[in-house]
Design an enzyme around this catalytic site. Structure first.
Site, PDB file in Angstrom:
ATOM      1  N   PRO A  36       0.629  -0.946   0.243  1.00  0.00           N
ATOM      2  CA  PRO A  36       0.008   0.299   0.301  1.00  0.00           C
ATOM      3  C   PRO A  36       0.453   1.477  -0.459  1.00  0.00           C
ATOM      4  O   PRO A  36       1.993   1.430   0.600  1.00  0.00           O
ATOM      5  CB  PRO A  36      -0.489   0.283   1.004  1.00  0.00           C
ATOM      6  CG  PRO A  36       0.323  -0.614   2.320  1.00  0.00           C
ATOM      7  CD  PRO A  36       0.640  -2.114   0.930  1.00  0.00           C
ATOM      8  N   ASN A  37       0.125   2.528  -0.645  1.00  0.00           N
ATOM      9  CA  ASN A  37       0.862   3.264  -1.178  1.00  0.00           C
ATOM     10  C   ASN A  37       1.888   3.654  -1.748  1.00  0.00           C
ATOM     11  O   ASN A  37       2.420   4.820  -1.867  1.00  0.00           O
ATOM     12  CB  ASN A  37       1.397   4.193   0.197  1.00  0.00           C
ATOM     13  CG  ASN A  37       0.355   3.959   1.547  1.00  0.00           C
ATOM     14  OD1 ASN A  37      -1.026   4.401   0.587  1.00  0.00           O
ATOM     15  ND2 ASN A  37      -0.008   3.233   2.639  1.00  0.00           N
TER      16      ASN A  37
ATOM     17  N   ARG B 149       5.206  10.750  -3.051  1.00  0.00           N
ATOM     18  CA  ARG B 149       4.729  11.130  -0.681  1.00  0.00           C
ATOM     19  C   ARG B 149       6.393  10.403  -0.135  1.00  0.00           C
ATOM     20  O   ARG B 149       6.979  10.122  -1.006  1.00  0.00           O
ATOM     21  CB  ARG B 149       4.323   9.095  -1.852  1.00  0.00           C
ATOM     22  CG  ARG B 149       4.526   8.387   0.128  1.00  0.00           C
ATOM     23  CD  ARG B 149       4.078   7.056   0.589  1.00  0.00           C
ATOM     24  NE  ARG B 149       3.993   6.853   1.315  1.00  0.00           N
ATOM     25  CZ  ARG B 149       4.481   5.391   1.978  1.00  0.00           C
ATOM     26  NH1 ARG B 149       4.039   4.868   1.087  1.00  0.00           N
ATOM     27  NH2 ARG B 149       3.830   4.696   3.219  1.00  0.00           N
TER      28      ARG B 149
ATOM     29  N   TYR C 143      11.180   8.490   0.938  1.00  0.00           N
ATOM     30  CA  TYR C 143      11.215   7.342   0.061  1.00  0.00           C
ATOM     31  C   TYR C 143      12.341   7.796  -1.439  1.00  0.00           C
ATOM     32  O   TYR C 143      11.629   6.698  -2.299  1.00  0.00           O
ATOM     33  CB  TYR C 143       9.663   7.399  -0.466  1.00  0.00           C
ATOM     34  CG  TYR C 143       8.920   6.327   1.413  1.00  0.00           C
ATOM     35  CD1 TYR C 143       9.204   5.193   1.851  1.00  0.00           C
ATOM     36  CD2 TYR C 143       8.114   7.009   1.928  1.00  0.00           C
ATOM     37  CE1 TYR C 143       9.050   5.118   2.510  1.00  0.00           C
ATOM     38  CE2 TYR C 143       7.338   6.807   2.990  1.00  0.00           C
ATOM     39  CZ  TYR C 143       7.907   5.763   3.635  1.00  0.00           C
ATOM     40  OH  TYR C 143       7.406   5.165   4.670  1.00  0.00           O
TER      41      TYR C 143
ATOM     42  N   ASN D  53       7.571  -5.536  -1.344  1.00  0.00           N
ATOM     43  CA  ASN D  53       7.716  -5.107   0.051  1.00  0.00           C
ATOM     44  C   ASN D  53       6.262  -4.435   0.778  1.00  0.00           C
ATOM     45  O   ASN D  53       5.267  -4.485  -0.235  1.00  0.00           O
ATOM     46  CB  ASN D  53       8.608  -3.283  -0.792  1.00  0.00           C
ATOM     47  CG  ASN D  53       7.927  -2.344   0.357  1.00  0.00           C
ATOM     48  OD1 ASN D  53       8.030  -2.642   1.934  1.00  0.00           O
ATOM     49  ND2 ASN D  53       8.520  -1.064   0.139  1.00  0.00           N
TER      50      ASN D  53
ATOM     51  N   ALA E  10       2.956  -0.772   4.586  1.00  0.00           N
ATOM     52  CA  ALA E  10       3.201  -0.458   6.361  1.00  0.00           C
ATOM     53  C   ALA E  10       2.017  -2.157   7.062  1.00  0.00           C
ATOM     54  O   ALA E  10       2.340  -2.393   7.946  1.00  0.00           O
ATOM     55  CB  ALA E  10       1.175   0.070   6.595  1.00  0.00           C
TER      56      ALA E  10
ATOM     57  N   GLU F  97      12.043  -9.664   1.700  1.00  0.00           N
ATOM     58  CA  GLU F  97      11.252  -8.261   2.366  1.00  0.00           C
ATOM     59  C   GLU F  97      12.170  -7.305   1.998  1.00  0.00           C
ATOM     60  O   GLU F  97      13.454  -6.823   2.617  1.00  0.00           O
ATOM     61  CB  GLU F  97      10.491  -8.469   3.815  1.00  0.00           C
ATOM     62  CG  GLU F  97      10.156  -7.532   3.919  1.00  0.00           C
ATOM     63  CD  GLU F  97      10.986  -7.259   5.775  1.00  0.00           C
ATOM     64  OE1 GLU F  97      11.103  -8.613   6.715  1.00  0.00           O
ATOM     65  OE2 GLU F  97      10.518  -6.444   6.654  1.00  0.00           O
TER      66      GLU F  97
ATOM     67  N   HIS G 141      12.513  -2.634   1.715  1.00  0.00           N
ATOM     68  CA  HIS G 141      12.481  -1.765   2.533  1.00  0.00           C
ATOM     69  C   HIS G 141      13.080  -0.111   1.414  1.00  0.00           C
ATOM     70  O   HIS G 141      14.490  -0.432   1.545  1.00  0.00           O
ATOM     71  CB  HIS G 141      12.127  -0.887   3.745  1.00  0.00           C
ATOM     72  CG  HIS G 141      11.373  -2.581   4.385  1.00  0.00           C
ATOM     73  ND1 HIS G 141      10.229  -1.840   4.351  1.00  0.00           N
ATOM     74  CD2 HIS G 141      11.476  -3.408   5.152  1.00  0.00           C
ATOM     75  CE1 HIS G 141       9.528  -3.212   5.118  1.00  0.00           C
ATOM     76  NE2 HIS G 141      10.483  -4.064   5.554  1.00  0.00           N
TER      77      HIS G 141
ATOM     78  N   ARG H 293      13.747   4.176  12.334  1.00  0.00           N
ATOM     79  CA  ARG H 293      13.061   5.362  12.218  1.00  0.00           C
ATOM     80  C   ARG H 293      12.213   5.348  13.056  1.00  0.00           C
ATOM     81  O   ARG H 293      12.718   4.906  13.830  1.00  0.00           O
ATOM     82  CB  ARG H 293      11.929   4.513  10.518  1.00  0.00           C
ATOM     83  CG  ARG H 293      12.585   5.026   9.550  1.00  0.00           C
ATOM     84  CD  ARG H 293      11.953   4.811   8.465  1.00  0.00           C
ATOM     85  NE  ARG H 293      10.820   5.979   8.684  1.00  0.00           N
ATOM     86  CZ  ARG H 293       9.477   5.665   7.464  1.00  0.00           C
ATOM     87  NH1 ARG H 293       9.898   4.818   6.430  1.00  0.00           N
ATOM     88  NH2 ARG H 293       9.325   6.695   6.963  1.00  0.00           N
TER      89      ARG H 293
HETATM   90  C1  DQA Z   1       8.231   0.879   3.831  1.00  0.00           C
HETATM   91  C2  DQA Z   1       8.356   1.253   4.977  1.00  0.00           C
HETATM   92  C3  DQA Z   1       6.933   1.078   5.963  1.00  0.00           C
HETATM   93  O1  DQA Z   1       7.115   1.541   7.226  1.00  0.00           O
HETATM   94  C4  DQA Z   1       6.234   2.122   5.261  1.00  0.00           C
HETATM   95  O2  DQA Z   1       4.806   2.058   5.582  1.00  0.00           O
HETATM   96  C5  DQA Z   1       5.809   1.966   3.859  1.00  0.00           C
HETATM   97  C6  DQA Z   1       7.125   1.987   2.863  1.00  0.00           C
HETATM   98  C7  DQA Z   1       9.868   1.272   2.759  1.00  0.00           C
HETATM   99  O3  DQA Z   1       9.555   0.669   1.526  1.00  0.00           O
HETATM  100  O4  DQA Z   1      10.376   1.840   3.173  1.00  0.00           O
HETATM  101  O5  DQA Z   1       4.978   1.990   3.241  1.00  0.00           O
HETATM  102  O6  DQA Z   1       7.981  -0.310   3.413  1.00  0.00           O
END
Ligand code: DQA
Length: 147
Positions: free
Chosen positions: A12-13, A20, A25, A76, A79, A100, A102, A109
């Site tokens: 998501p996002n 964003r 990011y 990825n 959240a 995984e 990120h 963080r």
């Molecule tokens: C994320 C890190 C997560 O904590 C966050 O909610 C994201 C992106 C990253 O790629 O750094 O949406 O997965």
């Protein structure tokens, strides 16, 4: 390795990358990150299937779909990383090697981001290397498959 297929799932996002929180990011859009992943896949001579969804259940369904057809998973979970037992269970149940990824360093963080419920069922975790993380994850899966 042309018969190897890796599924890449963006959670998501991540469809909003580029606009964003670019300070966290980066400025690359998801399309440009996906182009990078596809370029690396060509170089490694593997097929990639890339998906993005904002919905937890869809991620679960994608993982089970990958279990039937693919050889590895780059994910990825965004959240969902921090609390989705459903995604964790799907990865564990699929038996697929999963990396995984990120973009940001989740360990540097907020406290709530430092915990990943996915990490214990992943083959490995790459955090904080930006888009390069996806490229390295793909290389790692191919290299592990060749072992
Ligand atoms: C994320 C890190 C997560 O904590 C966050 O909610 C994201 C992106 C990253 O790629 O750094 O949406 O997965």
């Amino acid at each position: 390795m042309a018969d190897t297929t890796i599924m890449v799932i963006h959670g998501p996002n991540l469809d909003r990358l580029g606009v964003r929180e670019p300070g966290i990011y980066g400025s690359q859009t998801l399309d440009s990150i996906n182009a990078l992943i596809e370029q690396e896949a060509r170089a490694l001579d593997v097929a990639v299937e890339i998906h993005q969804t904002n919905h937890e259940g869809e991620i679960v369904s994608l993982i089970w779909d990958a279990a039937d057809r693919c050889d590895g998973l780059v994910i990825n979970p965004a959240a969902y990383t921090h609390y989705s037992i459903a995604i964790r269970d799907a990865i564990a149940g699929s038996g697929l090697p999963a990396i995984e990824v990120h973009l940001s360093n989740i360990h540097a963080r907020e406290e709530f981001r430092r915990q990943s419920v996915i990490a214990p069922v992943a083959r490995g975790q790459i955090s904080g290397l930006g888009p390069l993380g996806y490229v390295l994850a793909l290389r790692a899966l191919v290299s592990l498959a060749r072992d």
